[in-house]
Write a protein that holds these residues in place. Structure first.
Motif, short mmCIF file in Angstrom:
data_model
loop_
_atom_site.label_atom_id
_atom_site.label_comp_id
_atom_site.label_asym_id
_atom_site.label_seq_id
_atom_site.Cartn_x
_atom_site.Cartn_y
_atom_site.Cartn_z
N PRO A 60 -18.24 -24.42 -7.03
CA PRO A 60 -19.64 -25.04 -8.42
C PRO A 60 -19.08 -23.36 -8.88
O PRO A 60 -19.45 -23.33 -10.23
N TRP A 61 -19.01 -22.12 -8.48
CA TRP A 61 -19.51 -20.98 -9.47
C TRP A 61 -17.57 -20.13 -9.54
O TRP A 61 -17.38 -19.00 -9.58
N THR A 62 -16.40 -21.03 -9.13
CA THR A 62 -15.69 -20.99 -9.55
C THR A 62 -14.63 -20.23 -11.06
O THR A 62 -15.43 -20.84 -12.16
N GLU A 63 -14.78 -19.58 -11.39
CA GLU A 63 -14.67 -19.19 -13.34
C GLU A 63 -13.37 -19.60 -13.79
O GLU A 63 -12.05 -20.10 -12.70
N PRO A 64 -13.23 -20.72 -14.88
CA PRO A 64 -12.12 -21.23 -15.59
C PRO A 64 -11.27 -20.32 -15.27
O PRO A 64 -9.64 -21.08 -15.17
N ALA A 65 -10.92 -19.15 -15.58
CA ALA A 65 -10.31 -18.08 -15.69
C ALA A 65 -8.70 -18.20 -14.78
O ALA A 65 -7.95 -18.02 -14.94
N ALA A 66 -9.70 -18.15 -13.53
CA ALA A 66 -9.02 -17.66 -12.48
C ALA A 66 -8.02 -19.30 -12.09
O ALA A 66 -7.14 -19.70 -11.44
#
Ligand code: NAI
Length: 324
Positions: free
Chosen positions: A169-175
């Motif tokens: 849930p906390w993963t950045e879309p950019a990663a």
């Protein structure tokens, strides 16, 4: 074959692979085939030695038969892989870290805590190969959890291009975007889940197949050889090229027509599915005996090579057909 020309700008880039077992070795070969500098880490020095020997044997076999996924020479690919028993040396300077330690939640959490403690630039991707543990359960304790995700390969990744990218849930879309782009550069075919779920996509579908296959065999509707044949000579023909909904769409006059004609039948069959259960008892013992007769345990490595040759050839055929 991976398009190594796209990876030229990244040839100075370093990939860290943590764990040098079955999956770690395959990831190492994949990245090296596209010209990345791979550092492979393991806690067991002897394991690293045997991993290097096995990588050499696997690559040599592929090159000998012209089934390699690289325009580099065998020596060049091998030259892109080095090993270490020091975790910090492995991950320092890497643009992407792929963890491949055994499927144990506590072990993985501890390995990631150690990696998290090593200072890394903000754009490094943290990826785990876990087969079924949701990423939130492996990364909630990390300072850099916003860059953590699952990158679950289909085994073996060198011969099976699909990779499931599963963000927490906390993963950045950019990663996720960076991981997806990297997978495409090395010739893999990433799919990205919108949210996490046990087993992700592949293991959930596999679990459903095993569920039904177990009922058919354990309740003696069919013998194991016939069950396997239904997959390899029947369903597998479609599914090597398309997914279940696409199959339905073209098997009738579009999906709506298919659903009208067969939807109730599908539901009726699904209603006869049994409750999930562990595969054990006399039926599991008989299944084991049948499988052993087919491929004795001491011939499993030969059977793997048999499978890998066919998967390599299928991959090349699919790439060729896609170019037509
Ligand atoms: P494996 O048992 O072949 O290899 C694990 C490696 O990790 C071993 O070389 C071991 O020495 C090393 N290791 C153990 N503790 C370590 C630590 N603290 N730090 C660094 N290395 C350590 O396991 P395998 O099959 O390669 O699986 C690795 C991961 O990939 C698992 O999470 C598994 O679920 C997943 N996976 C496995 C697939 C398969 O078909 N085997 C397919 C896709 C994913």
């Amino acid at each position: 074959m991976a398009d190594t020309s796209k990876g030229d700008a990244a040839t100075m880039n370093k990939i860290a692979i943590v764990g040098s077992g079955l999956v770690g070795k395959s990831w190492a070969m994949l990245f090296a085939c596209s010209g990345y500098d791979v550092m492979l880490y393991d806690v067991i020095p002897d394991q690293l030695q045997s991993a290097q020997e096995d990588i050499e044997a696997q690559l040599s076999a592929l090159y000998k038969e012209g089934l390699q996924r690289s325009s580099l020479t065998l020596a060049e690919v091998k030259g892109h892989i080095c090993t270490t028993t020091i975790l910090e040396e492995c991950v320092t300077g890497a643009i992407y870290i792929q963890e491949c330690v055994p499927e144990n939640r506590d072990l993985k959490r501890d390995v990631w805590r150690q990696i998290d403690d090593v200072i890394t630039p903000d754009d490094v991707v943290f990826a785990t190969s876990t087969s079924a543990i949701v990423p939130s359960l492996l990364s909630d304790h990390l300072k850099k959890r916003h860059r953590f995700m699952v990158a679950h390969p289909a085994n073996p990744p060198l011969l099976n291009p699909m990779v499931e990218l599963v963000p927490a849930p906390w993963t950045e879309p950019a990663a996720v975007d960076r991981a997806r782009a990297l997978m495409e550069v090395i010739g893999q075919v990433p799919i990205v889940l919108n949210k996490e779920i046990d087993g992700f996509v592949q293991a959930r579908i596999q679990a459903a197949i095993i569920h039904v296959a177990w009922q058919l065999v354990s309740e003696d509707y069919v013998d194991v050889e016939s069950l396997e044949t239904a997959m390899s000579e029947g369903l597998g023909g479609w599914y090597a090229f398309m997914g279940p909904f696409d199959v339905e769409h073209i098997n009738a006059n579009g999906f709506v027509d298919s659903n009208k004609k067969y939807g109730a039948m599908v539901e009726q069959v699904q209603k006869t599915f049994p409750k999930p259960e562990l595969m054990q008892g006399p039926a599991a013992e008989k299944l084991t005996r049948d499988l052993e007769q087919w491929t004795p345990s001491n011939r499993l490595a030969d059977r793997c090579r048999w499978r890998d040759r066919r998967m390599s050839a299928l991959l090349q055929l699919k790439r060729k057909l896609d170019e037509e």
